[in-house]
Design a protein around this motif. Structure first.
Motif, mmCIF file in Angstrom:
data_model
loop_
_atom_site.group_PDB
_atom_site.id
_atom_site.type_symbol
_atom_site.label_atom_id
_atom_site.label_comp_id
_atom_site.label_asym_id
_atom_site.label_seq_id
_atom_site.Cartn_x
_atom_site.Cartn_y
_atom_site.Cartn_z
ATOM 1 N N ALA A 80 1.064 4.052 -10.130
ATOM 2 C CA ALA A 80 -0.370 3.490 -10.237
ATOM 3 C C ALA A 80 -0.019 2.034 -9.221
ATOM 4 O O ALA A 80 -1.231 1.808 -8.709
ATOM 5 C CB ALA A 80 -0.320 3.830 -11.202
ATOM 6 N N ASN A 81 0.409 1.822 -9.759
ATOM 7 C CA ASN A 81 0.895 0.345 -8.621
ATOM 8 C C ASN A 81 1.013 0.075 -7.517
ATOM 9 O O ASN A 81 0.594 -1.032 -6.330
ATOM 10 C CB ASN A 81 1.169 -0.965 -9.482
ATOM 11 N N SER A 82 1.200 0.986 -7.185
ATOM 12 C CA SER A 82 2.369 1.318 -5.529
ATOM 13 C C SER A 82 1.567 1.378 -4.535
ATOM 14 O O SER A 82 1.461 0.468 -3.766
ATOM 15 C CB SER A 82 3.271 2.311 -5.416
ATOM 16 N N GLY A 83 0.264 1.818 -4.560
ATOM 17 C CA GLY A 83 -0.596 1.814 -3.325
ATOM 18 C C GLY A 83 -0.357 2.917 -2.524
ATOM 19 O O GLY A 83 -0.610 3.299 -1.117
ATOM 20 N N HIS A 84 0.863 4.499 -2.860
ATOM 21 C CA HIS A 84 1.531 4.844 -1.907
ATOM 22 C C HIS A 84 0.685 5.752 -1.790
ATOM 23 O O HIS A 84 -0.012 5.602 -3.102
ATOM 24 C CB HIS A 84 2.780 5.155 -2.533
ATOM 25 N N ALA A 121 2.374 10.806 -9.824
ATOM 26 C CA ALA A 121 2.374 9.604 -11.489
ATOM 27 C C ALA A 121 2.279 11.510 -11.964
ATOM 28 O O ALA A 121 2.332 11.977 -13.456
ATOM 29 C CB ALA A 121 0.780 9.555 -11.822
ATOM 30 N N LEU A 122 0.950 12.725 -11.927
ATOM 31 C CA LEU A 122 0.860 13.888 -12.056
ATOM 32 C C LEU A 122 1.998 14.650 -12.609
ATOM 33 O O LEU A 122 2.437 15.360 -13.940
ATOM 34 C CB LEU A 122 -0.175 15.014 -11.826
ATOM 35 N N TRP A 123 3.066 14.459 -11.554
ATOM 36 C CA TRP A 123 4.361 15.048 -11.865
ATOM 37 C C TRP A 123 5.159 14.696 -12.721
ATOM 38 O O TRP A 123 5.571 15.379 -13.468
ATOM 39 C CB TRP A 123 5.066 15.023 -10.305
ATOM 40 N N TRP A 124 5.569 12.999 -13.174
ATOM 41 C CA TRP A 124 5.561 13.234 -14.267
ATOM 42 C C TRP A 124 5.023 13.169 -15.391
ATOM 43 O O TRP A 124 5.726 13.253 -16.659
ATOM 44 C CB TRP A 124 6.055 11.057 -13.943
ATOM 45 N N ASP A 151 -5.059 8.284 -1.786
ATOM 46 C CA ASP A 151 -6.485 8.910 -1.068
ATOM 47 C C ASP A 151 -7.092 9.646 -1.169
ATOM 48 O O ASP A 151 -8.598 10.429 -0.562
ATOM 49 C CB ASP A 151 -5.699 8.676 0.659
ATOM 50 N N SER A 152 -6.415 10.725 -1.380
ATOM 51 C CA SER A 152 -6.549 11.636 -1.048
ATOM 52 C C SER A 152 -7.607 12.365 -2.925
ATOM 53 O O SER A 152 -7.839 13.413 -3.078
ATOM 54 C CB SER A 152 -5.534 13.050 -1.312
ATOM 55 N N ALA A 153 -7.303 11.237 -3.511
ATOM 56 C CA ALA A 153 -8.398 11.622 -4.407
ATOM 57 C C ALA A 153 -9.882 11.573 -4.749
ATOM 58 O O ALA A 153 -10.789 11.782 -3.528
ATOM 59 C CB ALA A 153 -8.652 9.857 -5.681
ATOM 60 N N MET A 178 -5.116 8.271 -14.528
ATOM 61 C CA MET A 178 -6.507 7.939 -13.300
ATOM 62 C C MET A 178 -5.845 7.266 -13.344
ATOM 63 O O MET A 178 -6.846 6.946 -11.882
ATOM 64 C CB MET A 178 -6.998 8.398 -15.043
ATOM 65 N N LYS A 179 -5.594 6.021 -12.961
ATOM 66 C CA LYS A 179 -5.672 5.367 -12.316
ATOM 67 C C LYS A 179 -4.605 5.503 -10.994
ATOM 68 O O LYS A 179 -4.940 4.762 -10.204
ATOM 69 C CB LYS A 179 -4.975 3.943 -12.796
#
Length: 113
Positions: free
Chosen positions: A62-66, A73-76, A111-113, A104-105
């Motif tokens: 979430a913090n990475s900006g990737h 995050a969803l996968w984890w 970008d694709s959210a 959610m964060k």
């Protein structure tokens, strides 16, 4: 598992300092969680991850900006649910409201959210 969680907390915090994939902190956090899983699978339950362990990896993403942070995050989160379903008596693996807030964060910053 506390020392590993502390390390992942550090990597999750570092991920927010270098945005746009300059930093690989989220991958370091994943590596630590995978190490914990490996120890657990080897019979060392003392290093088994808990929900906090998974949350720290999700927070690093979430913090990475990737661009794929939301997907990772969803996968984890899915992996955490699989672990919980495998051991339903282990309340330490149950996702919490904090877990979902982190996901959610991550999705909001994607970008694709």
């Amino acid at each position: 598992n506390v020392p590993y969680n502390i390390l992942m907390t550090g990597w999750a915090g570092l991920a927010s300092f270098c945005l746009h994939n300059e930093n690989k902190a989220q991958f370091k956090a994943e590596e630590i969680l995978r190490t914990m899983l490996s120890h657990r699978d080897g019979g060392n339950e003392g290093f088994a991850p808990d929900a906090i362990s998974y949350e720290k990896v999700m927070l690093a993403w979430a913090n990475s900006g990737h661009p794929n942070a939301g997907k990772r995050a969803l996968w984890w989160l899915q992996q955490l649910w699989k672990e919980y379903e495998f051991s339903p008596s282990n309340d330490n693996l149950m996702p919490t409201a904090t877990t979902y807030n982190i996901v959610m964060k991550a999705l909001a910053r994607t970008d694709s959210a």
